[in-house]
Design a protein around this motif. Structure first.
Motif, PDB file in Angstrom:
ATOM      1  N   VAL A 141       0.861  -1.181   0.000  1.00 45.39           N
ATOM      2  CA  VAL A 141       0.000   0.000   0.000  1.00 45.39           C
ATOM      3  C   VAL A 141       0.896   1.229   0.000  1.00 45.39           C
ATOM      4  N   ILE A 142       0.693   2.096  -0.970  1.00 42.82           N
ATOM      5  CA  ILE A 142       1.481   3.316  -1.120  1.00 42.82           C
ATOM      6  C   ILE A 142       0.625   4.497  -0.661  1.00 42.82           C
ATOM      7  N   SER A 143       1.136   5.324   0.242  1.00 40.64           N
ATOM      8  CA  SER A 143       0.411   6.507   0.708  1.00 40.64           C
ATOM      9  C   SER A 143       1.305   7.727   0.571  1.00 40.64           C
ATOM     10  N   ASP A 144       0.810   8.733  -0.161  1.00 37.71           N
ATOM     11  CA  ASP A 144       1.604   9.945  -0.349  1.00 37.71           C
ATOM     12  C   ASP A 144       0.745  11.019  -0.998  1.00 37.71           C
ATOM     13  N   ASN A 145       0.903  12.237  -0.557  1.00 36.45           N
ATOM     14  CA  ASN A 145       0.296  13.397  -1.209  1.00 36.45           C
ATOM     15  C   ASN A 145      -1.217  13.251  -1.375  1.00 36.45           C
ATOM     16  N   GLY A 146      -1.885  12.740  -0.328  1.00 38.85           N
ATOM     17  CA  GLY A 146      -3.330  12.593  -0.378  1.00 38.85           C
ATOM     18  C   GLY A 146      -3.809  11.451  -1.241  1.00 38.85           C
ATOM     19  N   ALA A 147      -2.914  10.516  -1.543  1.00 41.32           N
ATOM     20  CA  ALA A 147      -3.282   9.347  -2.351  1.00 41.32           C
ATOM     21  C   ALA A 147      -2.907   8.073  -1.621  1.00 41.32           C
ATOM     22  N   LYS A 148      -3.745   7.052  -1.769  1.00 44.62           N
ATOM     23  CA  LYS A 148      -3.469   5.728  -1.215  1.00 44.62           C
ATOM     24  C   LYS A 148      -3.695   4.720  -2.331  1.00 44.62           C
ATOM     25  N   ALA A 149      -2.683   3.889  -2.592  1.00 37.89           N
ATOM     26  CA  ALA A 149      -2.769   2.955  -3.717  1.00 37.89           C
ATOM     27  C   ALA A 149      -2.429   1.547  -3.261  1.00 37.89           C
ATOM     28  N   TRP A 150      -3.278   0.587  -3.637  1.00 35.82           N
ATOM     29  CA  TRP A 150      -3.030  -0.832  -3.391  1.00 35.82           C
ATOM     30  C   TRP A 150      -2.436  -1.418  -4.679  1.00 35.82           C
ATOM     31  N   VAL A 151      -1.249  -1.963  -4.604  1.00 37.11           N
ATOM     32  CA  VAL A 151      -0.639  -2.606  -5.762  1.00 37.11           C
ATOM     33  C   VAL A 151      -1.149  -4.041  -5.803  1.00 37.11           C
ATOM     34  N   ILE A 152      -2.050  -4.322  -6.734  1.00 37.35           N
ATOM     35  CA  ILE A 152      -2.720  -5.622  -6.811  1.00 37.35           C
ATOM     36  C   ILE A 152      -1.860  -6.633  -7.558  1.00 37.35           C
ATOM     37  N   MET A 153      -1.246  -6.198  -8.651  1.00 35.35           N
ATOM     38  CA  MET A 153      -0.380  -7.062  -9.449  1.00 35.35           C
ATOM     39  C   MET A 153       0.777  -6.239 -10.004  1.00 35.35           C
ATOM     40  N   GLY A 154       1.944  -6.856 -10.111  1.00 32.01           N
ATOM     41  CA  GLY A 154       3.088  -6.217 -10.732  1.00 32.01           C
ATOM     42  C   GLY A 154       3.804  -5.263  -9.807  1.00 32.01           C
ATOM     43  N   LEU A 156       4.727  -1.229  -9.028  1.00 28.39           N
ATOM     44  CA  LEU A 156       4.355   0.161  -9.219  1.00 28.39           C
ATOM     45  C   LEU A 156       4.883   0.973  -8.059  1.00 28.39           C
ATOM     46  N   TRP A 157       5.342   2.202  -8.340  1.00 31.56           N
ATOM     47  CA  TRP A 157       5.827   3.114  -7.309  1.00 31.56           C
ATOM     48  C   TRP A 157       6.900   2.457  -6.428  1.00 31.56           C
ATOM     49  N   GLY A 158       7.693   1.568  -7.029  1.00 27.95           N
ATOM     50  CA  GLY A 158       8.781   0.924  -6.321  1.00 27.95           C
ATOM     51  C   GLY A 158       8.374  -0.233  -5.439  1.00 27.95           C
ATOM     52  N   ALA A 159       7.106  -0.642  -5.482  1.00 23.32           N
ATOM     53  CA  ALA A 159       6.624  -1.759  -4.658  1.00 23.32           C
ATOM     54  C   ALA A 159       6.076  -2.858  -5.559  1.00 23.32           C
ATOM     55  N   ARG A 160       6.353  -4.104  -5.207  1.00 21.78           N
ATOM     56  CA  ARG A 160       5.887  -5.244  -6.003  1.00 21.78           C
ATOM     57  C   ARG A 160       4.898  -6.086  -5.217  1.00 21.78           C
ATOM     58  N   ALA A 161       3.776  -6.407  -5.850  1.00 27.94           N
ATOM     59  CA  ALA A 161       2.776  -7.276  -5.238  1.00 27.94           C
ATOM     60  C   ALA A 161       3.245  -8.725  -5.285  1.00 27.94           C
ATOM     61  N   PRO A 162       2.830  -9.561  -4.298  1.00 26.46           N
ATOM     62  CA  PRO A 162       3.220 -10.968  -4.317  1.00 26.46           C
ATOM     63  C   PRO A 162       2.424 -11.814  -5.304  1.00 26.46           C
TER      64      PRO A 162
END
Length: 292
Positions: A141-154, A156-162
């Motif tokens: 889960v990426i949180s920054d600048n009023g945004a929260k993102a769940w990386v479901i696959m692949g 993104l933003w330097g984080a990889r989903a399992p």
């Protein structure tokens, strides 16, 4: 820059509405994504979601919920309840059968139903792999600048989903607070966004709710919202080989689809343990249209 917008075909299923943007006459795929449905929001009554056993080949299904729950059963013997925050990946490969139903114990409360179901075509050389099912809740889960993102696959933003990926894939849910924004990574061959709720813009261009907005490749863009939004980001590697779609079947080979049709008619697919009494017959004219 938005290069293409695809307006969904809407299907009223009684209990809830399904909006389908892929496949369409305008475009068949974005990366490996060949089928994109958004369903709900709705408060279920009656029997809720009741998708009887049906087959798939040469694809992987991904179910992601914002609200509600779905009981998944398949011919591997899997029995899993899908809930928000949990990605469910079912790899059909050479063939699988599954059903999707609302949990009976929860129907008395008129539960909500709101989410996404997508299909990913399997890449050349992997279309006939063994069927499999997996569920993951430990998503980045990426949180920054009023945004929260769940990386479901692949990645993104330097984080990889399992989550397993059979081809290079990106898939994420982004929730923007009022005034929030987030950059959209440019590494994928193809990518698109769908505004599910609220209002949002890509580089100042307003998104239309439920439309699929295909983004220019190789260009970093910024997704922003003045009042808050929920947006899905999807894409990945472009396929060099054309895929065909008929009903629940996807393949690079039309004859393989014809074989699957005959196998389903003849009862040669495996059954779903615990859900053996019903099935969806092969339709003459499926709602998922066949495109060359």
């Amino acid at each position: 820059m938005i290069t293409q917008t695809i307006t969904p075909v809407t299907h009223d299923l009684g209990e809830f509405t399904v909006r389908r943007v892929l496949p369409s006459k305008a475009r068949t795929m974005v990366g490996p994504f060949i089928f994109v449905d958004q369903f709900g929001p709705a408060d279920l009554t009656g029997e809720g979601m009741a998708v009887r056993p049906h087959p798939h080949i040469n694809l992987a299904t991904v179910t992601w919920l914002f609200e509600g729950a779905i009981d998944h059963r398949d011919s591997l013997g899997t029995c899993a309840t899908i809930r928000p925050g949990q990605v469910n990946l079912m790899t059909a490969g050479r063939g699988i059968v599954h059903s999707e139903r609302s949990p009976k114990a929860e129907l008395a409360t008129n539960p909500a139903m709101f989410g996404m179901q997508t299909w990913l075509a399997l890449p050349d050389g992997r279309e006939e792999i063994d069927p499999a099912f997996e569920a993951a809740t430990d998503l980045p889960v990426i949180s920054d600048n009023g945004a929260k993102a769940w990386v479901i696959m692949g990645e993104l933003w330097g984080a990889r989903a399992p989550t397993t990926t059979h081809a290079a894939t990106i898939y994420a849910e982004i929730v923007l607070e009022p005034g929030g924004s987030i950059p959209l990574d440019a590494e994928a061959d193809e990518r698109a966004v769908m505004l599910v709720s609220g209002e949002a813009q890509v580089d100042g261009i307003a998104l239309e709710q439920y439309q699929l907005a295909v983004l220019a490749p190789g260009k970093t863009m910024r997704l922003a919202s003045r009042n808050g939004a929920r947006v899905m980001l999807l894409g990945g590697e472009a396929f060099a080989t054309k895929r065909h779609v008929f009903w629940n079947f996807v393949s690079s080979d039309r004859e393989r689809i014809n074989q699957a049709k005959e196998d389903w008619r003849a009862g040669r697919f495996p059954i779903v343990p615990g859900d053996e009494d019903e099935f969806i017959p092969l339709p003459d004219k499926p709602k998922t249209v066949s495109y060359p």
